[in-house]
Design an enzyme around this catalytic site. Structure first.
Site, PDB file in Angstrom:
ATOM      1  N   HIS A 170       1.134  -1.804   0.093  1.00 24.82           N
ATOM      2  CA  HIS A 170      -0.162   0.180   0.003  1.00 24.82           C
ATOM      3  C   HIS A 170       0.505   1.938   0.003  1.00 24.82           C
ATOM      4  O   HIS A 170       0.782   2.145  -0.702  1.00 24.82           O
ATOM      5  CB  HIS A 170      -1.423   0.241   1.164  1.00 24.82           C
ATOM      6  CG  HIS A 170      -1.913   1.412   1.465  1.00 24.82           C
ATOM      7  ND1 HIS A 170      -3.104   1.221   0.666  1.00 24.82           N
ATOM      8  CD2 HIS A 170      -1.556   2.488   1.963  1.00 24.82           C
ATOM      9  CE1 HIS A 170      -3.250   2.638   1.345  1.00 24.82           C
ATOM     10  NE2 HIS A 170      -2.632   3.233   2.184  1.00 24.82           N
ATOM     11  N   GLU A 171       1.743   1.300   0.730  1.00 20.95           N
ATOM     12  CA  GLU A 171       3.112   2.200   0.797  1.00 20.95           C
ATOM     13  C   GLU A 171       3.824   2.265  -0.337  1.00 20.95           C
ATOM     14  O   GLU A 171       3.754   3.760  -0.453  1.00 20.95           O
ATOM     15  CB  GLU A 171       3.830   2.275   1.912  1.00 20.95           C
ATOM     16  CG  GLU A 171       3.403   2.403   3.510  1.00 20.95           C
ATOM     17  CD  GLU A 171       2.133   4.142   3.604  1.00 20.95           C
ATOM     18  OE1 GLU A 171       2.533   4.736   3.008  1.00 20.95           O
ATOM     19  OE2 GLU A 171       0.990   3.447   4.526  1.00 20.95           O
TER      20      GLU A 171
ATOM     21  N   HIS B  40       1.462   4.476  -2.804  1.00 17.69           N
ATOM     22  CA  HIS B  40       1.696   5.744  -2.618  1.00 17.69           C
ATOM     23  C   HIS B  40       2.879   6.434  -3.417  1.00 17.69           C
ATOM     24  O   HIS B  40       2.529   7.370  -4.395  1.00 17.69           O
ATOM     25  CB  HIS B  40       2.071   5.850  -1.730  1.00 17.69           C
ATOM     26  CG  HIS B  40       0.001   5.884  -0.162  1.00 17.69           C
ATOM     27  ND1 HIS B  40      -0.994   6.421  -1.395  1.00 17.69           N
ATOM     28  CD2 HIS B  40      -0.603   5.368   0.238  1.00 17.69           C
ATOM     29  CE1 HIS B  40      -1.947   6.470  -0.404  1.00 17.69           C
ATOM     30  NE2 HIS B  40      -1.565   5.837   0.911  1.00 17.69           N
TER      31      HIS B  40
ATOM     32  N   GLU C  85      -6.375   6.559  -0.521  1.00 19.37           N
ATOM     33  CA  GLU C  85      -6.092   5.158   0.758  1.00 19.37           C
ATOM     34  C   GLU C  85      -7.524   3.664  -0.919  1.00 19.37           C
ATOM     35  O   GLU C  85      -6.594   3.080  -0.824  1.00 19.37           O
ATOM     36  CB  GLU C  85      -6.786   5.345   1.646  1.00 19.37           C
ATOM     37  CG  GLU C  85      -6.201   6.119   2.723  1.00 19.37           C
ATOM     38  CD  GLU C  85      -4.783   6.545   3.101  1.00 19.37           C
ATOM     39  OE1 GLU C  85      -3.917   5.361   2.368  1.00 19.37           O
ATOM     40  OE2 GLU C  85      -4.170   7.533   3.213  1.00 19.37           O
TER      41      GLU C  85
END
Lengths: 296, 183
Positions: A151-152, A155, A228
């Site tokens: 997930h990071e 980003h 998100e």
């Protein structure tokens, strides 16, 4: 597949455009603040104060642009880790994910907190950092941790980090500046009230100081929600394994206690809201994220 | 005068479009080559770990020579394989032989308690994950490249520059059969 790729590129260019707009907006707000301040205090030095405020805002923007990640890391007291020893799994998981995504290996950090959380920062994928809490390394299993890290990395790949960190750092500074302005106004107000012009500008000054962080806070709130979800989707694109991320989200929902040490300004950078169940959350509800992931 | 500028504008735009597609093909092609070399790096890392593993296992599993031989053979095949597809196939064989060894290790408490062995087991699992990820990225890169080759307007430029869709890394399912563990 093809469509998600186009989406990906759209989001990158949107993030870049928004970063530019943000920088200009911040510049304008700061110069405007300087204008108000110069009127409120010393109308005689108007030009001097205005030039000073322009110089300050430009150097402020340059400094925060190139150091936004360091400021964010500093504000949570994170320390860099190497791939040996206890952080080997953390390093290996990120390395594996960089192979899956083609993103350059980011610098890795750990912050002291018992909460399960993480954030990414930096101005572009070449200058990116990932920071996880000690709680996340301790409480998550390998697949769950991998989901969070993916997930990071999402980003990072989507250029969310540039925009989000810029918002966090610049907004953080605005609230500090407004605070200082507000405080000195109180002190001044106690011993002098010479003319009406000054009073009006003082009112505007107070209004601006109160409004500035709130306005940007709402802007922030509106953007991070969508980000998100798309980072969750990107994470699944990298790992091809939604249950890992779902597991991590469930553990966060069930186990996380509010973390008071995190600065309000950098809170939106985090994987999950550090203040846990507080109202006016900067993050989409965890339940919603789990639901979307379960459909993948 | 106006017409001339319009023509100059159109020509400039056309040149930019040609350059853009030339670069897209170059960038996506490089990405494929680069991800291929990533697979290679991880496969090599894996092959390098095997002798250490054999060394730490040898003393414990004296009666399972055939399994150890299977692993060394698979490693040899991996090291000597010429192209990436042969290497990946050899690695899959190696992976199944390793699974047999790790399953056997369950019967040897001393071996299971050996930190060196455990470390190697973890390291081998990590490299296997990384191989899977680089293969995934390789196929993703090929997908992006082939999308560009097969959809308009890229298809015209693919013909112009002589670019053809590339082959995915195909590994036949039959080669990844389940392993039997005999005791």
């Amino acid at each position: 597949m093809n469509e998600s790729r186009i989406d990906f590129r759209d989001q990158i260019s949107r993030n870049k455009t928004k970063s530019v707009i943000l920088i200009f907006a911040i510049f304008l707000v700061m110069v405007l603040l300087g204008y108000v301040i110069s009127y409120a205090f010393e109308p005689g030095y108007f030009f001097g104060i205005m030039i000073l405020s322009i110089i300050i805002s430009i150097s402020y923007i340059l400094i925060s642009y190139y150091n936004s990640d360091k400021i964010a890391l500093l504000s949570v007291g994170a320390k860099e880790v190497r791939h040996e020893g206890e952080y080997k799994q953390y390093y290996d998981l990120v390395h594996g994910l960089t192979l899956a995504s083609g993103i350059k290996m980011p610098k890795l950090y750990v912050m002291k907190s018992n909460q399960i959380n993480a954030f990414a920062s930096g101005r572009n994928p070449e200058h990116a950092v990932i920071c996880v809490t000690e709680g996340a390394l301790k409480k998550l299993d390998k697949k769950e941790l991998e989901g969070v890290l993916a997930h990071e990395l999402g980003h990072i790949g989507n250029y969310d980090i540039r925009y989000m960190t810029l918002v966090a750092v610049m907004v953080g500074m605005i609230s500090i500046i407004s605070e200082i302005f507000l405080r000195s106004l109180w002190m001044k107000g106690n011993n002098s009230d010479d003319n009406k012009g000054n009073a009006i500008f003082m009112m505007i000054g107070i209004l601006l100081a109160v409004l500035a962080p709130i306005v940007v806070y709402f802007v922030q709130l509106a953007i991070s929600r969508k980000r998100e979800f798309s980072a969750d989707a990107t994470a699944v694109q990298f790992t091809r394994y939604p249950p890992g991320l779902i597991g991590a989200l469930k553990k966060i929902r069930d186990e996380n206690q509010p973390e008071k040490k995190v600065n309000k300004a950098v809170a939106p950078l985090f994987f999950a809201n550090p203040f846990a169940k507080e109202l006016g959350s900067t993050h989409p509800p965890i339940e919603k994220r789990i639901q979307v992931l379960e459909k993948m | 005068m106006v017409l001339e500028w319009v023509i100059v504008g159109i020509v400039a735009f056309a040149v930019l479009v040609f350059l853009y597609f030339f670069n897209r093909f170059a960038v996506l092609g490089n990405r494929i080559d680069n991800s291929l070399s990533q697979i290679d790096v991880q496969l090599k890392r894996r092959a390098d770990l095997i002798p250490n593993l054999i060394e730490s296992v040898k003393g414990y599993v004296k009666h399972e020579k055939s399994v150890i031989k299977e692993v060394t053979d698979a490693r040899k095949a991996l090291v000597s394989a010429g192209n990436i597809e042969a290497k990946v196939k050899a690695n899959d064989k190696l992976e199944s032989a390793l699974k047999t060894i790790f399953a056997l290790a369950e019967n040897y408490p001393d071996l299971k308690a050996n930190t060196n062995f455990l470390e190697l087991q973890r390291e081998l699992a990590t490299t296997e994950d990384k191989i899977a990820y680089s293969r995934q990225y390789y196929n993703d890169s090929i997908l992006a490249y082939n999308d560009l080759c097969k959809t308009a307007p890229g298809i015209f430029f693919a013909k112009l520059y002589g670019k053809k869709p590339r082959e995915y890394l195909h590994i036949a399912e039959s080669e990844r059969k389940n392993i039997e563990v005999k005791f």
